[in-house]
Design a protein around this motif. Sequence first.
Motif, PDB file in Angstrom:
ATOM      1  N   ASN A  52       1.078  -0.901   0.456  1.00 57.69           N
ATOM      2  CA  ASN A  52      -0.175   0.141  -0.212  1.00 57.69           C
ATOM      3  C   ASN A  52       0.912   1.126  -0.138  1.00 57.69           C
ATOM      4  O   ASN A  52       0.291   2.431  -0.858  1.00 57.69           O
ATOM      5  N   LEU A  72      -0.858  -5.926  -0.348  1.00 57.03           N
ATOM      6  CA  LEU A  72      -0.638  -5.822   1.306  1.00 57.03           C
ATOM      7  C   LEU A  72      -0.602  -4.880   2.116  1.00 57.03           C
ATOM      8  O   LEU A  72       0.044  -3.971   1.227  1.00 57.03           O
ATOM      9  N   THR A  73      -1.635  -5.195   2.968  1.00 58.50           N
ATOM     10  CA  THR A  73      -2.318  -3.368   3.802  1.00 58.50           C
ATOM     11  C   THR A  73      -2.271  -3.818   5.213  1.00 58.50           C
ATOM     12  O   THR A  73      -2.418  -1.835   5.652  1.00 58.50           O
ATOM     13  N   SER A  74      -1.914  -4.715   5.734  1.00 56.85           N
ATOM     14  CA  SER A  74      -2.065  -4.719   6.666  1.00 56.85           C
ATOM     15  C   SER A  74      -1.387  -4.742   7.313  1.00 56.85           C
ATOM     16  O   SER A  74       0.428  -5.365   7.083  1.00 56.85           O
ATOM     17  N   THR A  75      -0.753  -3.950   8.823  1.00 52.33           N
ATOM     18  CA  THR A  75       0.291  -3.643   9.424  1.00 52.33           C
ATOM     19  C   THR A  75       0.110  -5.326  10.138  1.00 52.33           C
ATOM     20  O   THR A  75       1.736  -5.142  11.359  1.00 52.33           O
ATOM     21  N   ASN A  76      -0.916  -5.808  10.455  1.00 51.15           N
ATOM     22  CA  ASN A  76      -0.788  -7.026  11.455  1.00 51.15           C
ATOM     23  C   ASN A  76      -0.584  -8.436  10.562  1.00 51.15           C
ATOM     24  O   ASN A  76       0.030  -9.212  11.100  1.00 51.15           O
ATOM     25  N   VAL A  77       0.477  -8.148   9.830  1.00 53.53           N
ATOM     26  CA  VAL A  77       1.351  -9.073   8.760  1.00 53.53           C
ATOM     27  C   VAL A  77       2.574  -8.978   8.364  1.00 53.53           C
ATOM     28  O   VAL A  77       3.398  -7.764   8.333  1.00 53.53           O
ATOM     29  N   GLN A 254       5.866  -4.152  13.314  1.00 54.83           N
ATOM     30  CA  GLN A 254       5.764  -5.809  12.810  1.00 54.83           C
ATOM     31  C   GLN A 254       6.872  -7.001  13.069  1.00 54.83           C
ATOM     32  O   GLN A 254       6.184  -8.336  12.331  1.00 54.83           O
ATOM     33  N   SER A 278       6.252   0.864  11.547  1.00 54.72           N
ATOM     34  CA  SER A 278       5.934  -0.017  11.060  1.00 54.72           C
ATOM     35  C   SER A 278       6.112  -0.259   9.525  1.00 54.72           C
ATOM     36  O   SER A 278       6.377   0.316   9.219  1.00 54.72           O
ATOM     37  N   GLN A 280       4.155  -2.190   6.585  1.00 56.23           N
ATOM     38  CA  GLN A 280       2.854  -1.293   5.765  1.00 56.23           C
ATOM     39  C   GLN A 280       2.669  -0.245   6.462  1.00 56.23           C
ATOM     40  O   GLN A 280       2.157   0.389   7.566  1.00 56.23           O
ATOM     41  N   PRO A 282       0.387   2.520   7.288  1.00 53.88           N
ATOM     42  CA  PRO A 282      -1.554   2.604   8.622  1.00 53.88           C
ATOM     43  C   PRO A 282      -2.494   3.286   8.116  1.00 53.88           C
ATOM     44  O   PRO A 282      -2.481   3.916   7.071  1.00 53.88           O
ATOM     45  N   GLU A 283      -3.870   2.484   7.944  1.00 57.31           N
ATOM     46  CA  GLU A 283      -5.130   2.952   7.418  1.00 57.31           C
ATOM     47  C   GLU A 283      -5.210   3.963   7.528  1.00 57.31           C
ATOM     48  O   GLU A 283      -6.037   4.442   6.678  1.00 57.31           O
TER      49      GLU A 283
END
Length: 340
Positions: A52, A72-77, A254, A278, A280, A282-283
């Motif tokens: 992202n 790939l957009t999640s900061t949890n991955v 991450q 992070s 990625q 963050p949203e």
Amino acid sequence: MNHATKTSIAALLASALLLATVACGNGAQNQSTPSTDTSQNTGVITVVASINQWGSLASEIGGDDVEVTSILTSTNVDAHDFEPKTSDLTALSKAEIVVANGAGYDTWATKSRGSESTLVSAAQIVGASDGDNPHLWFSKDARTGMAKELANTFSKARPELKKSFTERLKDWQEREKKLDLAMSNFADTHSDATYAATESVAYYLMSDMGVKDVTPTGYAQASANGGEVAPADLQEFQKLIEEKKASVVINNSQESSDATNMITGTAGKSDVSVVDVSEQMPEQYKTLLDWVSALMNNVIKAIDPKYNSASQSSGSTDGTTNGATDGQTSSDEGQNESDK
């Protein structure tokens, strides 16, 4: 009818037949040219970005003339272990333009793109190779190069929209210049600032800010190679923090492990700020520059809380130097406040 007359008539018929054949040939050629033109892509450009960070930049430069999908957009991955879904691979294979990071970070994206797609790669633009630090979105050179390349690629895909892409690029460049100026001004006034990192995610960001890396060599090498940190290297890192030889600790949120938890815990006890970064975006951020700017301000606040980054620049637009935080500020900030 004499022989001469018959010969003349035959010659005329032959000539007529030749002219008809040529005419038919020209007619077929004339019909194929418009066919080639109409086969060119029209309408909104379909763009698929592996991550992202670059997807948001493609959206900025492309505007309403592009439709961007970031995989790939999640900061949890954990980005380094990411496995794309079948739907992701399908999207990549059908994209008109694929935007990738490269440098071994997202090989799955470049391998899965369609044969007719155009690739825009940050690593190719800056000359990075597999094994180099892949977190290129934090580099001002990579961001600037990618913005230009995206504008050029979009313009080639839709020549009639080149003016729009060029105007958006100029607007973006103005915001990047102000961010670069804020970083440069901080570097000029904080030449003794240092940092230590649990992982090399923010290497380019800290370099652009002029903050020197004092991470113990053994720890840095183990972290970069994905190996286990030796107890002696971990102890060296902790001692460095306790002696306050690092102005700030940069932690990849991450990439968590027992070693990183020990380091951030030591920083909290030693009153050394930790800035979580992070991989990625963050949203809550719409643009790459907004995110990088917030991280810059978090680092500045951790190193020198009295420094006003906005007043050190020639103005700000879109929050690039407004001192906003991103929710990833020093994990020990609340603890430090309570200790005062």
